[in-house]
Structure formats: C-alpha cells, structure tokens
Design an enzyme around this catalytic site. Structure first.
Site: not given
Length: 426
Positions: A20, A102, A131, A183
């Site tokens: 990505d 995060r 996210d 993933s």
C-alpha cells in the site's frame, strides 16, 4: 488519474515498506503537483525483518527522505505500562495490541512533519478500518493545522491486483505478491492476523495463521514458572533479573522485559485468541491475536491487584479499565478523558508493589503465588480454623442491615409492612 487540486508542497507519509505505502508515494507525486514526499517509519518492535531495507525501498519508490524512528523503549514504558495499570481488555479478550501503538506512532509522525516543515501528513489506512480514526484523531489533537491525506478514500484502486499493476507500470520494485493471504500488524506487544480463511467466522484458523507462538498442543509437557516483581505498578524484575532500566546501573529496560516475557510465553503457546470484535466504524471483524508476554504481564498485574486493592477500589479500577479499553480502541489517547482515566489508574498503582509467580503450561498463564508488603490479605481473618480476631456472631446484624431494603420491599409488596408498623405502635 485526475489531478487533485490542492496546494500541498511537502507531505510526510507513514511508511511501512509494504504494498500500500509503496504505491502511495508515486501516487502522491502524481496527484499533488510538485509535492515532495518524505517517508516516516516507526520502529515499535515489529522486528528487523519488517524494517530491513525500508529506507532503500522508500527512496526507490520516490521519497526524498526516509526517517526511521526508534520508539521501542518509549512505547513500552510510556504507553504499554500505563495502559496495563488500567487493566484494559477490549470486549473481554483483546489486549489492544494494535490500538495502543497508534498514539505513539501518530505523535512521532507529527514530530517529523513539523521538523521538516511539511504542510500535510498521509497514512495508508483503508476507509473500513479503525486505524484511520485513531491516527486522524491524534493528528487533530496534536497538529490540527496540517492537512490529512488518506489515499484509500481518494484513489480508484480497490484491490491488491490494482496496486501491483500500478507499481509494475512505473517499474517500481515491490516484494509483495498476490500470494499474500493474511493482513498482519506487529509490534513489541503483539501480532494481529486478519484476512484469508479468517473472513469466515465458521472456519477454524489454520496453522499458517499463527507466527509468534507455538501451538499449545505442541508446547512442552512440563510447566515453567516465571516470577515478576513490581514496584508501584512498574515491572522492575523478572526471575530475579533487573529490568528497571536504571541508567546508572545499566540494567535492561521495559522493552527488554517484554521481549523476555514474549520468548517465555511464546514457547508455551501463551496469548492466542480468536475473536469477532466490533470495529469503531460499525462493522464486525474477525481476527486472531498473539500476545504472549502481554498475557503473562496482565495476569501477574491483576493477580497483584487482588491481593492489595480493597473491594470498592478494585471495582472502580475495573470500571476504569472497561471505559479506557474503548477510549484507547477508539483512538482517544490525547484527550482530557484519557488523561483523567490514566491518572486514576496510576493512583491505584502506587500500592502495587510485590511479587507474582505465573505458571506457563500449554497456552495457559496462571497466577499461582503472590506476595506484597501492602497486602490486605490476612490469614488470621480468612482462616477456616480457630481464630480470636473475628466474632462470627457479628455477621447477623450486618446481614440484617445489609438486606434491610429487600426486607422492607417484600413487606410492602405483601401488605404486611403497614400491619407490622401498626403492631409496633400499639
């Protein structure tokens, strides 16, 4: 692709080196005319394999620079440990491994952006996940003046095939392929797995899903004990080894402690869960998580709490943990609410000094021993044998007063309360 009419001169991209973000770099340069792209990679303990060659990949994709920031010790000490004190577990099982990383990543991202004079930040989160909310909420709290670019909400690519074709057309190297099934997201606390057969909640995870821990069925037949020592809620030693991070003595620190526990737990298949969770954006998702060291640490900490905190204090701390699990899951770290809840948990942790022994055996992490100078446990009071400190007759009056409201309710409902009061009056 049509040119996006925005005056962005310099953007810092959260870069992983994966498919990505490798596609995002050239896409930004093509769609934001004259835009310089700087890559930022946060090292939160995801492992050398993921970080190997990341700078070279970023530059080969078109970035002008790539900052790799080591956040491992700060992540464990300033984020994992404070969250541990809250006892937060999302929806009863998830130890928040992705969520808790995060805030520190977003903070470092902003710091790089401000350092290089960027006018925008960019991430590779999809429009379906949590996210995007977590990162952008942190961006808003730390640097609201910066523009946020989210390519997955702008471009017309919708699949891995599209991204691979996009890179191939531009002769940009990428190690990703269509054979990738899952993933994954890894950091010092855990690794998560989604996709593949996991998208069917009726399908049992295959052995290929798990990468961090051994299958509990293949774990050693002999149990292993691990002793954790805490000082005011902070892990300072394991099995007698100093992990306090005392710079004067040169001891190992919080990150080293977690790596030690990860190795111990992984060898015994500790920390695997398979859950269907409620995402913040409204849909449910199925994921498998491996958190070996974190599972041991959480079990030990809560084991120590049971010895030290009184009933009402523990009840309140548990309520804080429940509420904070949603705060951190939803990306609200940099808020007054999070600050207040963390402070509350930290105040309870001031008494959390002592030792806990956890037994590891075929996927289980069981607290079997605990001691503390602040213990409220009294064998003299709790014993089933004879004692001279507790008069059992006192319980009768306590129970009568404790259940008084229930007694009054029952008397009122069957009509005998008024009669009883009249009899007393006479």
């Amino acid at each position: 692709m049509a040119l996006v009419k925005k005056n962005i001169k310099k953007v810092v991209l959260a870069y992983s080196g994966g498919l990505d973000t490798s596609a995002i770099i050239p896409w930004l340069k093509e769609n934001y005319e004259g835009c310089e792209v700087i890559a930022f990679c946060a090292d939160v303990g995801q492992g050398d394999e993921e970080l190997e060659g990341v700078k070279e990949k970023a530059l080969a994709s078109g970035a002008s620079e790539c900052y790799v920031v080591d956040l491992k010790e700060e992540y464990v000490k300033e984020y994992i440990y404070p969250i541990l004190k809250t006892g937060s577990v999302y929806e009863g099982q998830y130890l928040l491994g992705t969520s808790m990383a995060r805030p520190i990543i977003a903070k470092a991202h902003i710091e790089v952006a401000l350092k290089v004079g960027a006018d925008a930040v960019c991430h590779g989160c999809t429009g379906k996940g949590n996210d995007q909310v977590r990162f952008e909420s942190c961006f808003a709290a730390l640097a609201p003046e910066l523009t946020v670019i989210a390519p997955w909400r702008e471009w017309d690519m919708v699949s891995r095939e599209d991204l691979l074709d996009y890179l191939a057309e531009r002769d940009i190297p990428c190690s990703a392929s269509l054979t990738k099934i899952y993933s994954r997201d890894a950091n010092a606390w855990h690794i998560s797995h989604e996709g593949g057969e996991l998208e069917d909640p009726w399908c049992e995870p295959s052995k290929e899903v798990w990468t961090m821990t051994v299958d509990p069925m293949d774990a050693p037949d002999e149990a292993e004990k691990v002793q954790l020592s805490f000082l005011e809620g902070e892990l300072v030693a394991i099995d007698g080894k100093d992990f306090s991070g005392n710079s004067e003595e040169g001891s190992a620190g919080a990150y080293d402690a977690l790596m030690y526990l990860n190795a111990k737990g992984a060898a015994h298949g500790v920390g695997r869960i398979d859950i269907v969770e409620n995402r913040l954006v409204g849909m449910k998702s199925r994921g498998c998580y491996e958190t070996p060291g974190g599972t041991i640490l959480m079990a030990a900490y809560k084991g120590l709490e049971t010895l030290i905190l009184d009933k009402e204090s523990l009840k309140y701390r548990e309520s804080v943990g429940l509420e904070f699990s949603h705060v951190i899951y939803d990306g609200r770290w940099f808020t007054p609410l999070a600050k207040a809840q963390l402070a509350s948990a930290a105040s309870f942790a001031e008494k959390l000094t002592g030792d806990v022994v956890v037994k590891l055996y075929k996927g289980m992490a069981q607290v079997i021993q605990r001691r503390s100078p602040n213990s409220l446990y009294s064998e003299a009071f709790a014993t089933f044998g004879a004692d001279d400190v507790y008069d059992q007759k006192h319980a009768e009056g306590f129970i009568r007063l404790f259940s008084l409201s229930s007694r009054i309710t029952a008397l009122s409902q069957n009509g005998s309360l008024k009669a009883s009061l009249n009899d007393k009056a006479e």
